[in-house]
Design a protein around this motif. Structure first.
Motif, mmCIF file in Angstrom:
data_model
loop_
_atom_site.group_PDB
_atom_site.id
_atom_site.type_symbol
_atom_site.label_atom_id
_atom_site.label_comp_id
_atom_site.label_asym_id
_atom_site.label_seq_id
_atom_site.Cartn_x
_atom_site.Cartn_y
_atom_site.Cartn_z
ATOM 1 N N HIS A 282 0.837 -1.210 0.000
ATOM 2 C CA HIS A 282 0.000 0.000 0.000
ATOM 3 C C HIS A 282 0.869 1.255 0.000
ATOM 4 C CE1 HIS A 282 -3.349 2.674 0.800
ATOM 5 N NE2 HIS A 282 -2.691 3.178 1.830
ATOM 6 N N ILE A 283 0.537 2.190 -0.865
ATOM 7 C CA ILE A 283 1.202 3.490 -0.913
ATOM 8 C C ILE A 283 0.160 4.524 -0.476
ATOM 9 C CG2 ILE A 283 2.296 5.219 -2.385
ATOM 10 C CD1 ILE A 283 3.969 2.620 -1.946
ATOM 11 N N PRO A 284 0.358 5.151 0.676
ATOM 12 C CA PRO A 284 -0.643 6.104 1.168
ATOM 13 C C PRO A 284 -0.641 7.402 0.364
ATOM 14 C CG PRO A 284 1.249 6.040 2.634
ATOM 15 C CD PRO A 284 1.480 4.978 1.596
ATOM 16 N N SER A 285 -1.807 7.994 0.263
ATOM 17 C CA SER A 285 -1.931 9.296 -0.386
ATOM 18 C C SER A 285 -1.681 10.389 0.649
ATOM 19 C CB SER A 285 -3.331 9.467 -0.966
ATOM 20 O OG SER A 285 -4.287 9.568 0.092
ATOM 21 N N VAL A 286 -1.430 11.588 0.170
ATOM 22 C CA VAL A 286 -1.269 12.726 1.072
ATOM 23 C C VAL A 286 -2.564 12.951 1.845
ATOM 24 C CG1 VAL A 286 -0.863 15.219 1.193
ATOM 25 C CG2 VAL A 286 0.537 13.797 -0.313
ATOM 26 N N THR A 287 -3.704 12.794 1.204
ATOM 27 C CA THR A 287 -4.995 12.966 1.879
ATOM 28 C C THR A 287 -5.149 11.952 3.014
ATOM 29 O OG1 THR A 287 -5.987 13.837 -0.145
ATOM 30 C CG2 THR A 287 -7.494 12.971 1.531
ATOM 31 N N GLU A 288 -4.820 10.693 2.750
ATOM 32 C CA GLU A 288 -4.875 9.666 3.791
ATOM 33 C C GLU A 288 -3.954 10.037 4.952
ATOM 34 O OE1 GLU A 288 -3.315 5.076 4.514
ATOM 35 O OE2 GLU A 288 -3.615 5.760 2.451
ATOM 36 N N ALA A 289 -2.738 10.445 4.623
ATOM 37 C CA ALA A 289 -1.750 10.765 5.643
ATOM 38 C C ALA A 289 -2.181 11.958 6.493
ATOM 39 C CB ALA A 289 -0.403 11.032 4.987
ATOM 40 N N LEU A 290 -2.692 13.005 5.860
ATOM 41 C CA LEU A 290 -3.161 14.164 6.626
ATOM 42 C C LEU A 290 -4.355 13.786 7.499
ATOM 43 C CD1 LEU A 290 -2.766 17.005 3.972
ATOM 44 C CD2 LEU A 290 -1.343 16.609 6.011
ATOM 45 N N GLY A 291 -5.164 12.864 7.031
ATOM 46 C CA GLY A 291 -6.263 12.350 7.852
ATOM 47 C C GLY A 291 -5.751 11.635 9.084
ATOM 48 N N LYS A 292 -4.695 10.858 8.933
ATOM 49 C CA LYS A 292 -4.085 10.163 10.083
ATOM 50 C C LYS A 292 -3.501 11.170 11.075
ATOM 51 C CE LYS A 292 -4.714 5.767 9.356
ATOM 52 N NZ LYS A 292 -5.405 4.920 10.344
ATOM 53 N N LEU A 293 -2.862 12.225 10.557
ATOM 54 C CA LEU A 293 -2.313 13.264 11.432
ATOM 55 C C LEU A 293 -3.444 13.955 12.205
ATOM 56 C CD1 LEU A 293 0.393 14.707 12.202
ATOM 57 C CD2 LEU A 293 -0.230 16.410 10.476
ATOM 58 N N ALA A 294 -4.539 14.255 11.519
ATOM 59 C CA ALA A 294 -5.694 14.880 12.178
ATOM 60 C C ALA A 294 -6.281 13.949 13.231
ATOM 61 C CB ALA A 294 -6.745 15.254 11.142
ATOM 62 N N GLU A 295 -6.360 12.658 12.922
ATOM 63 C CA GLU A 295 -6.856 11.668 13.889
ATOM 64 C C GLU A 295 -5.972 11.632 15.124
ATOM 65 O OE1 GLU A 295 -7.420 6.800 14.086
ATOM 66 O OE2 GLU A 295 -7.328 7.772 12.131
ATOM 67 N N LEU A 296 -4.672 11.645 14.926
ATOM 68 C CA LEU A 296 -3.740 11.659 16.049
ATOM 69 C C LEU A 296 -3.946 12.910 16.898
ATOM 70 C CD1 LEU A 296 -1.266 10.412 17.515
ATOM 71 C CD2 LEU A 296 0.169 11.705 15.921
ATOM 72 N N GLY A 297 -4.086 14.059 16.264
ATOM 73 C CA GLY A 297 -4.302 15.298 16.989
ATOM 74 C C GLY A 297 -5.617 15.315 17.748
ATOM 75 N N ARG A 298 -6.637 14.742 17.157
ATOM 76 C CA ARG A 298 -7.967 14.735 17.754
ATOM 77 C C ARG A 298 -8.102 13.695 18.871
ATOM 78 N NH1 ARG A 298 -10.491 13.317 13.361
ATOM 79 N NH2 ARG A 298 -10.553 11.130 13.944
ATOM 80 N N ASP A 299 -7.622 12.460 18.607
ATOM 81 C CA ASP A 299 -7.882 11.345 19.510
ATOM 82 C C ASP A 299 -6.677 10.896 20.327
ATOM 83 O OD1 ASP A 299 -10.425 11.344 18.342
ATOM 84 O OD2 ASP A 299 -9.877 9.803 16.882
#
Length: 148
Positions: free
Chosen positions: A115-132
């Protein structure tokens, strides 16, 4: 299982400012070392001749926000490169010379083989980390060391 990593930064001064030249000059060398590192699988690069991702506009309208996105065999191999490779450590130690403080600025998560993550996926993971906060779904090096 492979691990994806995203780290983000926003330049203190416009990206093209001469104050950032030392950072920009170090990229090709440090990226070449990452590419050759044990456990390295893939990293995001720009279009054409670009060998880094600094020209990718990850956040619309924010040309000074940059991303580094890569995939590694496992967290241990990424950690070995990030914190034990001398040239990368030197650049990392000077991060505050070039970039505003951001929290979180790094996210790690497991990805399926191939799997090669997209920038959108990665920024979503960063937002999830910040939120949760960190969890098995998205985490930091510290969380990984404390929970492995």
């Amino acid at each position: 299982m492979p691990i994806a990593q995203l780290n983000v930064a926003r330049f203190r001064r416009p990206k093209a400012d001469p104050a950032n030249q030392t950072f920009m000059d170090a990229l090709d060398h440090v990226n070449a070392q990452a590419d050759a590192a044990d456990g390295f699988i893939w990293r995001l690069v720009g279009e054409g001749d670009a060998n880094d991702a600094t020209a990718i506009e990850a956040v619309a309208g924010d040309a000074d926000f940059i991303v580094n996105l890569s995939v590694w065999r496992d967290v241990a191999s990424l950690e070995a490169f990030a914190y034990r490779q001398a040239d990368h450590r030197t650049v990392l130690a000077r991060r505050s010379d070039w970039f505003d403080a951001m929290e979180p600025s790094l996210a790690l998560w497991e990805v399926p083989e191939g799997h090669i993550p997209s920038v959108t996926e990665a920024l979503g993971k960063l937002a999830e980390l910040g939120r949760d906060g960190p969890s098995a779904a998205v985490f930091t090096f510290r969380w990984w060391r404390e929970n492995r």
